[in-house]
Design a protein around this motif. Structure first.
Motif, PDB file in Angstrom:
ATOM      1  N   ASN A  95       0.834  -1.192   0.000  1.00  0.00           N
ATOM      2  CA  ASN A  95       0.000   0.000   0.000  1.00  0.00           C
ATOM      3  C   ASN A  95       0.869   1.243   0.000  1.00  0.00           C
ATOM      4  O   ASN A  95       1.947   1.259   0.576  1.00  0.00           O
ATOM      5  N   ALA A  96       0.367   2.307  -0.640  1.00  0.00           N
ATOM      6  CA  ALA A  96       1.060   3.585  -0.616  1.00  0.00           C
ATOM      7  C   ALA A  96       0.043   4.682  -0.320  1.00  0.00           C
ATOM      8  O   ALA A  96      -1.108   4.610  -0.772  1.00  0.00           O
ATOM      9  N   ILE A  97       0.475   5.698   0.447  1.00  0.00           N
ATOM     10  CA  ILE A  97      -0.434   6.768   0.839  1.00  0.00           C
ATOM     11  C   ILE A  97      -0.730   7.671  -0.353  1.00  0.00           C
ATOM     12  O   ILE A  97       0.170   8.065  -1.083  1.00  0.00           O
ATOM     13  N   VAL A  98      -2.016   7.996  -0.545  1.00  0.00           N
ATOM     14  CA  VAL A  98      -2.370   8.928  -1.613  1.00  0.00           C
ATOM     15  C   VAL A  98      -3.025  10.197  -1.057  1.00  0.00           C
ATOM     16  O   VAL A  98      -3.250  11.143  -1.789  1.00  0.00           O
ATOM     17  N   GLY A  99      -3.356  10.208   0.235  1.00  0.00           N
ATOM     18  CA  GLY A  99      -3.971  11.408   0.798  1.00  0.00           C
ATOM     19  C   GLY A  99      -4.281  11.219   2.267  1.00  0.00           C
ATOM     20  O   GLY A  99      -4.046  10.148   2.832  1.00  0.00           O
ATOM     21  N   THR A 100      -4.797  12.297   2.887  1.00  0.00           N
ATOM     22  CA  THR A 100      -5.166  12.218   4.295  1.00  0.00           C
ATOM     23  C   THR A 100      -6.680  12.351   4.404  1.00  0.00           C
ATOM     24  O   THR A 100      -7.256  13.299   3.868  1.00  0.00           O
ATOM     25  N   ALA A 101      -7.312  11.387   5.076  1.00  0.00           N
ATOM     26  CA  ALA A 101      -8.767  11.423   5.191  1.00  0.00           C
ATOM     27  C   ALA A 101      -9.200  12.217   6.416  1.00  0.00           C
ATOM     28  O   ALA A 101     -10.204  12.934   6.375  1.00  0.00           O
ATOM     29  N   MET A 102      -8.492  12.086   7.525  1.00  0.00           N
ATOM     30  CA  MET A 102      -8.884  12.766   8.763  1.00  0.00           C
ATOM     31  C   MET A 102      -7.625  13.173   9.512  1.00  0.00           C
ATOM     32  O   MET A 102      -6.653  12.428   9.552  1.00  0.00           O
ATOM     33  N   THR A 103      -7.668  14.353  10.136  1.00  0.00           N
ATOM     34  CA  THR A 103      -6.522  14.837  10.888  1.00  0.00           C
ATOM     35  C   THR A 103      -6.874  14.878  12.378  1.00  0.00           C
ATOM     36  O   THR A 103      -7.971  15.317  12.741  1.00  0.00           O
ATOM     37  N   ASP A 104      -5.963  14.422  13.215  1.00  0.00           N
ATOM     38  CA  ASP A 104      -6.144  14.405  14.677  1.00  0.00           C
ATOM     39  C   ASP A 104      -7.505  13.848  15.080  1.00  0.00           C
ATOM     40  O   ASP A 104      -8.219  14.436  15.888  1.00  0.00           O
ATOM     41  N   ARG A 105      -7.838  12.736  14.524  1.00  0.00           N
ATOM     42  CA  ARG A 105      -9.136  12.121  14.807  1.00  0.00           C
ATOM     43  C   ARG A 105      -9.074  11.390  16.144  1.00  0.00           C
ATOM     44  O   ARG A 105      -8.210  10.534  16.359  1.00  0.00           O
ATOM     45  N   ALA A 106     -10.009  11.730  17.046  1.00  0.00           N
ATOM     46  CA  ALA A 106     -10.160  10.959  18.285  1.00  0.00           C
ATOM     47  C   ALA A 106     -11.270   9.952  18.022  1.00  0.00           C
ATOM     48  O   ALA A 106     -11.196   9.222  17.045  1.00  0.00           O
ATOM     49  N   ASP A 107     -12.303   9.902  18.831  1.00  0.00           N
ATOM     50  CA  ASP A 107     -13.391   8.994  18.513  1.00  0.00           C
ATOM     51  C   ASP A 107     -14.717   9.522  19.020  1.00  0.00           C
ATOM     52  O   ASP A 107     -14.765  10.501  19.753  1.00  0.00           O
ATOM     53  N   ALA A 108     -15.781   8.850  18.625  1.00  0.00           N
ATOM     54  CA  ALA A 108     -17.128   9.348  18.877  1.00  0.00           C
ATOM     55  C   ALA A 108     -17.607   9.052  20.298  1.00  0.00           C
ATOM     56  O   ALA A 108     -18.685   9.489  20.683  1.00  0.00           O
ATOM     57  N   TYR A 109     -16.816   8.302  21.060  1.00  0.00           N
ATOM     58  CA  TYR A 109     -17.334   7.833  22.354  1.00  0.00           C
ATOM     59  C   TYR A 109     -16.654   8.476  23.551  1.00  0.00           C
ATOM     60  O   TYR A 109     -17.050   8.235  24.696  1.00  0.00           O
ATOM     61  N   ALA A 110     -15.598   9.281  23.302  1.00  0.00           N
ATOM     62  CA  ALA A 110     -14.790   9.817  24.401  1.00  0.00           C
ATOM     63  C   ALA A 110     -15.647  10.574  25.423  1.00  0.00           C
ATOM     64  O   ALA A 110     -15.377  10.502  26.628  1.00  0.00           O
ATOM     65  N   ASP A 111     -16.697  11.263  24.937  1.00  0.00           N
ATOM     66  CA  ASP A 111     -17.539  12.044  25.857  1.00  0.00           C
ATOM     67  C   ASP A 111     -18.236  11.172  26.887  1.00  0.00           C
ATOM     68  O   ASP A 111     -18.531  11.612  27.992  1.00  0.00           O
ATOM     69  N   GLN A 112     -18.546   9.937  26.490  1.00  0.00           N
ATOM     70  CA  GLN A 112     -19.305   9.066  27.406  1.00  0.00           C
ATOM     71  C   GLN A 112     -18.409   8.407  28.448  1.00  0.00           C
ATOM     72  O   GLN A 112     -18.895   7.703  29.329  1.00  0.00           O
TER      73      GLN A 112
END
Lengths: 382, 304
Positions: free
Chosen positions: A362-379
């Motif tokens: 595999n080779a990188i072609v782009g960045t989909a998300m930057t500094d992504r945490a997650d959807a559950y941290a608040d809970q």
């Protein structure tokens, strides 16, 4: 012999005084999948972890590692965990690949006061309300790579996507994650059985669905079986996947039909940083093959553990936890830190399957998300 | 409609694969009164033999021949060494001994080939998809499995009903002592029947291994389904095994394909997918329970 050296150790500790923060070794139990269709993932997990210990030299030799095969079965994983905690007296557990196994093992291990460092599985249940001070996910939160795939599909303007995953915790997280960032129409949504090896019925549905793309999460042998059957079926709809579906353990068995398929990952062999270069070159020299995402995550897990061991003693749980949470190690993913629920905050890339010197990778072609945490941290209330 | 035809073909292909597996099991159970849990191991032996020979020679067809030969040889060997001692024992002893054989075969293949799955490549002649009349595209190799299943079914009907060996097999099923007294070498007959069943299981293993993967333990899930098939079809009946296998194959595939859609009419999409696929995986066992309620001896079973 083991008993004797244990006794000697205890006596030595008594002689030297118990209170001293003696930098003793840590006993780690690795439960992972070393046989059957999921074996490739566990073997890479084990090898990545061992490579980090080996490269660390003397520090690495203070980690006492016990490895057992869970056969991808939750009941076996629970038995091994009990044995490791009760008779091997491990300080922490790691290595589980599959989320259904993690759900069976992690809550009871942390309740018994053991640390758990996840090299891969990170079900949503353990990231939100079920988070635990002794549980760290070094890999991601399960939804992450699928969220990135959803974001990629949306950004690429794909109108109708057929989505498919196995019916187990990570599969449900997968489709939930994809739909969180993809707001286009779905051409179909299918749950397959975990460990399924025949996808004729699903491929027929894909053919009839009129989809513009197929998003599929099928790690290990499931992915190999699906991709081979998909290639033979003559259905030409483009595929998108998380890294698991097009990982280095899958590509050689699938062959050239994987070329060009986009997939999302928090790591790639071509990421430019010193730690990753040392890892990829070291792994190839040691094992004669390219590492997968699983190997990279296990390598990071071992290095995180070593960084915490250098700062504190595992017997002092609070200090050890703080040392782990600091994530003071050189990750092969470049920048890496933990969020409040002890899950990573990291970038997620879009990769493409390419052929380099005759080897599929595999080779990188782009960045989909930057500094992504997650959807559950608040809970998570810790 | 095109989708339905494709799914029906998938069901047919799955059913034919189950038939290859169940035919040997039902013969051994019916003729010799033996419960052979190790039948799945013979399926694995066939798959590994095919993968190994195909990789060594580069010819998939030699691999198929090897799967037949290796499974038949393993079957004959097991019959002579172990199974022969079990005919007079009760079913519990048979189950225990053949379960032990599963462990021996599993560890043996793990020792020889390792824990990693092997993958077979389709021969170019059978790779890709063909367009059938009516516009249905279907993978050629799966069509070939349907064809092979049909040929084996015809061959077995002919063998059982029209040949001397078939007469002896049926006679052995009816009265073992009598045909021994008539001068038939019953021991050799049993070895032949056992090896024949093993060869069919080995062929099934090779064909399935080609589409999926070849790995240790691949036989056990199929074994359970094969038992379901012979219970539905009636123990000892080849015709029952064929009908039972097709019923199970169709029910399983069509259930998985259609149920989520049916549930979607009464509940939300993703719930319907989860519930639908869960119910679909129970469907063949529900089918078995229904058949047992109506005809406890199975559809074509002789004994009550």
């Amino acid at each position: 012999m083991k008993l004797k050296s244990g006794l000697m150790g205890t006596i030595a500790a008594l002689v030297m005084g118990l209170g001293a923060a003696q930098a003793e070794g840590v006993k780690v139990g690795m439960i992972t999948t070393l046989s059957g269709g999921g074996a490739g993932l566990g073997v890479d997990t084990r090898d990545g972890f061992l490579l980090a210990l080996k490269q660390a030299g003397d520090a690495g030799s203070t980690v006492d590692l016990v490895i057992e095969d869970d056969q991808q079965k939750p009941d076996i994983a629970v038995q091994i965990a009990d044995k490791m905690i009760q008779s091997d007296k491990v300080d922490m557990l790691t290595g589980i690949v599959w989320s259904n196994l993690a759900m069976a093992v992690v809550p009871s291990a942390t309740a018994q006061g053991k640390f758990y460092l996840s090299t891969n599985a990170a079900p949503s249940q353990l990231a939100g309300a079920g988070c635990n001070a002794r549980y760290f996910s070094v890999s991601y939160q399960n939804d992450n790579l699928h969220e990135a795939a959803g974001a990629y599909a949306k950004g690429a303007g794909i109108g109708k996507v057929f989505i498919m995953a196995p019916n187990y915790p990570a599969g449900q997280d997968s489709l939930a994650g994809f739909k969180r960032f993809y707001d286009g129409a779905l051409a179909g949504e299918v749950y397959t059985q975990l460990g399924q090896t025949d996808y004729a019925a699903e491929i027929a549905q894909i053919r009839a669905s009129g989809a513009e793309a197929v998003f599929f999460f099928l790690p290990g042998g499931m992915g190999i079986a699906f991709m081979k059957q998909y290639a033979a079926s003559g259905v030409g709809i483009p595929l998108i996947g998380p890294a698991f579906s097009l990982s280095q353990d899958i590509l050689p068995a699938v062959g050239d039909s994987a070329l060009g398929i986009k997939n999302t990952s928090s790591w790639s062999p071509d990421l430019h940083n010193a730690a990753n270069k040392a890892f990829v070159a070291g792994f190839q020299a040691e094992y004669g093959r390219l590492p997968s995402l699983y190997a990279a995550q296990a390598y990071d897990t071992a290095n995180l553990l070593l960084s915490a061991m250098a700062k504190s003693d595992v017997a002092d749980a609070d200090a050890f936890r703080a040392a782990l949470a600091a994530a003071d190690f050189a990750s092969v993913r470049g920048k890496f830190r933990f969020g409040p629920n002890q899950h990573p905050v990291q970038d997620i890339y879009v990769r493409e399957v390419v052929k380099v010197d005759g080897v599929l990778t595999n080779a990188i072609v782009g960045t989909a998300m930057t500094d992504r945490a997650d959807a559950y941290a608040d809970q998570c209330k810790m | 409609m095109v989708l339905f035809i494709e799914q029906a073909l998938n069901g047919l292909q799955y059913g034919m694969m189950l038939f290859l597996m169940a035919a040997g099991l039902t013969l051994v159970f019916g003729v010799m009164g033996l419960i052979n849990l190790a039948h799945g191991s013979l399926y694995t032996v066939g798959a590994f033999a095919c993968a190994w020979v195909a990789a060594a020679t580069g010819s998939f067809f030699l691999g198929l021949v090897a799967s037949l030969v290796a499974a038949a040889a393993a079957g004959a060997l097991v019959e002579v060494v172990v199974i022969r001692r079990l005919y007079h024992r009760d079913h519990l002893d048979q189950v225990l001994a053949t379960f032990a054989l599963i462990l021996v075969f599993s560890e043996g293949t793990r020792w020889l080939f390792g824990s990693f799955p092997l993958y077979l490549t389709l021969p170019p002649l059978l790779a890709g998809a063909v367009t059938l009349p009516g516009g249905v595209q279907y993978p050629l190799f799966r069509l070939a499995i349907i064809g092979i299943g049909a040929v084996v079914a015809l061959g077995l009907f002919f063998l059982i009903n029209r040949t001397r060996l078939g007469i002896r097999i049926r006679a052995g099923e009816a009265d073992r002592e009598m045909i021994a007294a008539l001068g038939v070498d019953i021991e050799r007959l049993y070895t032949i029947v056992f090896a024949l069943g093993a060869a069919l299981a080995g062929l099934a293993g090779a064909l399935v291994g080609t589409i999926q993967s070849v790995q240790v333990g691949m036989g056990e899930p199929v074994l359970i389904l094969a038992f379901v098939v012979i219970i539905i079809g009636g123990i000892g009946s080849i015709k029952g095994a064929l009908i039972g296998a097709l019923l199970v194959g169709m029910t399983d595939v069509l259930g998985k394909a259609l149920l989520p859609g049916l549930f979607a009419r009464v509940m939300a999409g993703s719930d319907a997918a989860t519930v639908g696929s869960a119910v679909a995986s129970m469907l063949i066992y529900i089918l078995m329970a229904l058949v047992l309620l109506v005809r406890p001896q199975g559809l074509y079973g002789q004994r009550g």
